[in-house]
Scaffold this active site. Structure first.
Site, PDB file in Angstrom:
ATOM      1  CE  LYS A 288      -4.706  -0.324   1.613  1.00  0.00           C
ATOM      2  NZ  LYS A 288      -5.682   0.159   2.604  1.00  0.00           N
TER       3      LYS A 288
ATOM      4  CD  GLU B  62     -19.040  -3.716   8.265  1.00  0.00           C
ATOM      5  OE1 GLU B  62     -18.260  -2.850   7.814  1.00  0.00           O
ATOM      6  OE2 GLU B  62     -19.204  -4.840   7.720  1.00  0.00           O
TER       7      GLU B  62
ATOM      8  NE  ARG C  96     -21.515  -4.313   3.772  1.00  0.00           N
ATOM      9  CZ  ARG C  96     -20.527  -4.972   3.200  1.00  0.00           C
ATOM     10  NH1 ARG C  96     -19.561  -5.467   3.934  1.00  0.00           N
ATOM     11  NH2 ARG C  96     -20.496  -5.168   1.913  1.00  0.00           N
TER      12      ARG C  96
END
Length: 637
Positions: free
Chosen positions: A280, A364, A392
């Site tokens: 990243k 979640e 969600r």
């Protein structure tokens, strides 16, 4: 520049390897410059430049479909699919989205801003192509962080069962938004550390490439032999067990090697996982050194990566200070987040109380049910999730928290208008989603002080409480909002407490056409500014802030409403199913009329600044001011 010459992915297939290397540099430079100006997802995009180029060199988009999980890493994809000239408008009003968008390009197959969806979407698209006789490939690109989401595993299991030629590219950067946690991250790290195997494979590839005539045949043979070899020595392979072929791990920044590997797997007729290891922030040292900060970031100084600091305290920072303070007093508090410790303000808590902090990854649903177990065991879970992502876990909130009537506090950040990220990230549905759930109490806070008062109140309850707040600086306007918390009641602010120069309380009391503005906490700043403008123009308006959205003290509100001739309801959520639509109906039942309801309408809202998003739905301070004047004018008639 080479980017100037690219009108479709076909153009880059003509480039030499030297030009491809230059193209990768240009892509990175363009991404850094635009994100530095507009904000956006930087680190993840810098990590997939070579991978994206290789994909577009091997496959034929849009005949071959690329499905980007979350799609926040699609910037290079946009640059290579004819959007370079529009790229400066990234994440701005009327500009291009920071995610894939079906409105922008035929190369984008889905609007996607949430994680773990790509495999299921790709598999469905692949099966539809089978039924319609379309031979094009379907490629899902998913990060290792997204594999913590249960939906990703559901898709993998089904794909392995169907045995269709789905290609899943696993972008392994050991990051989601915060650092990845859990068994999957450790498992992928083990796969990625088989250096002896990788070295052997690289040497074999070089030898095969130089064998004339038989090189191509041997390459296919060796490719299959290597898969068998890995199956023999690396038997602990989740993907193979699920029915996938597996290749990797590959160097995600070696474009030529990626091309060769993708070309091979493109010829397979079974589902395959291509494991690619990337870094990243690749190519920009501030992002490489701090990928968490540069995952999703506002404008910054490109020279050194310095992020602009603001003097005012945000709601997220206010909560961060609050939970550290309360965690010291209440040893039962445990904090839970879904891969967003920094974004939700839990970093300081995690450092201070590591044994009472849980980052469950991008999961979640698990976060909520896990909180239910903690609550049942006598702890007080504080679950911190963005409004757009808590959607969600609605089933888990109903089934695993509210039916059991378990004590848990849900801190819902980024409620209301969310700038920059657009359609998939607006936090405008939580009120309508949660108002209908029995046992659940829903609070909308208006300031730092109010957050403290409401959190303390929530701590002393015996049932679940949701506290919602916007992505915004805490308002500094008076009053101090030290009103004690009374269940079902809001905060009444008479216009005499809204300081306006040269207007006496006596003068205000003599004005006619009294309006009551009723607003949720997240839209307070715009509402009070509109009221100030009304007071300066000779009008009259008091303010009632909906601290409690549920439960709601109807009797108290009706008695309050009897003193007014008109009402303007302002909600930073959808009108349909929202609290203000309900209150409008409540007044009508009590034969109190002359009202206007402002809120998010029955449509989706694209990216822009907060002010621009509010303008789109007619929730700006000018719109609120106009609504007050319209209601006042109707009284005179």
């Amino acid at each position: 520049m080479l980017l100037d010459k690219i009108h479709s992915p076909e153009d880059i297939k003509k480039f030499s390897q030297k030009e491809i290397n230059q193209l990768a540099e240009e892509c990175r430079k363009s991404i850094i410059e635009v994100v530095g100006k507009n904000g956006g997802h930087l680190a993840s995009n810098l990590g997939v430049v070579e991978l994206t180029i290789a994909m577009h060199r091997v496959f034929n988009s849009p005949d071959d479909a690329f499905i980007w999980d979350v799609s926040h890493q699609c910037y290079t994809h946009k640059l290579l699919t004819g959007r370079y000239n529009q790229f400066n408008s990234l994440r701005t009003k009327d500009g291009i989205s920071g995610f894939t968008s079906i409105d922008e390009s035929k190369h984008d197959y889905f609007i996607n801003g949430h994680s773990s969806t790509s495999i299921s979407s790709a598999l469905g698209l692949l099966m539809a192509r089978k039924y319609n006789g379309n031979k094009g490939k379907v490629v899902a690109v998913i990060g290792d962080g997204a594999l913590t989401g249960g939906l990703a595993f559901e898709g993998l299991c089904h794909a392995g069962l169907l045995c269709r030629n789905l290609i899943v590219i696993l972008n392994d950067n050991q990051m989601s938004i915060d650092h990845n946690t859990g068994a999957i991250s450790r498992y992928l790290s083990r796969l990625a550390t088989t250096t002896h195997y990788q070295s052997f494979r690289s040497r074999v590839d070089k030898v095969i490439d130089h064998i004339p005539y038989f090189g191509s045949f041997l390459e296919k043979f060796i490719f299959r032999f290597k898969r068998s070899l890995k199956g023999l020595f690396l038997t602990n392979n989740l993907f193979v067990d699920l029915g996938f072929e597996y290749t990797g791990p590959l160097d995600g920044h070696n474009e030529r090697a990626l091309e060769k590997a993708l070309l091979r797997v493109s010829k397979l007729h079974r589902p395959v996982v291509v494991h690619v290891v990337t870094k990243k922030g690749k190519g920009y040292s501030p992002a490489e050194n701090n990928p968490e900060l540069f995952h999703g970031i506002g404008p910054f100084q490109i020279s050194d990566g310095t992020v602009e600091k603001y003097d005012t305290l945000s709601f997220t920072e206010a909560f961060s200070n609050l939970i550290v303070e309360e965690g010291e007093k209440n040893k039962k508090i445990v904090a839970i987040t879904a891969a967003m410790a920094k974004g939700t303000g839990l970093t300081h808590f995690s450092n201070r109380y590591p044994d009472r902090f849980f980052d469950v990854g991008i999961a979640e649903e698990h976060a909520v049910t896990f909180a239910g177990g903690l609550s049942k065991g006598g702890m007080l879970p504080v679950v911190c999730i963005y409004s757009t992502f808590i959607q969600r876990s609605v089933d888990q909130i109903i089934h695993d928290i509210c039916i059991q009537n378990l004590h848990a506090i849900f801190m819902v950040d980024r409620a209301g208008a969310v700038p920059g990220d657009g359609i998939t990230h607006q936090g405008i549905y939580d009120i309508a989603l949660f108002r209908s759930i029995p046992n659940l109490k829903l609070i909308s806070v208006v300031s730092e002080k109010d957050m403290h008062l409401c959190f303390k109140w929530a701590e002393n309850q015996k049932s679940p409480v949701v506290i919602r707040y916007p992505k915004l600086s805490c308002p500094t306007e008076i009053p101090e909002f030290s009103t004690p918390v009374e269940e079902g009641k809001g905060i009444f602010v008479p216009c005499s407490e809204i300081v306006i120069e040269n207007i006496s309380e006596h003068e205000l009391s003599g004005r006619k056409n009294k309006i009551l503005v009723v607003c949720t906490g997240g839209i307070y700043s715009e509402s009070i500014k509109a009221i100030r403008a009304i007071l300066l123009s000779g009008g009259y308006a008091d303010l009632y802030i909906l601290r409690f959205i549920k439960p709601f003290d109807e009797e108290y509100f009706i008695n309050l409403a009897k003193d007014y001739e008109g009402f303007v309801f302002v909600e930073d959520g959808v009108i349909n199913g929202g609290i203000c639509q309900y209150l409008d109906g409540l007044l009508a039942k009590n034969k109190i009329f002359n009202t206007k309801v402002l809120g998010f309408k029955d449509r989706y809202y694209k990216q822009g600044s907060r002010a621009e998003v509010l303008e789109m739905t007619q929730l700006s301070l000018q719109d609120i001011e106009r609504a007050i004047k319209d209601v006042a004018a109707s009284i005179k008639k």
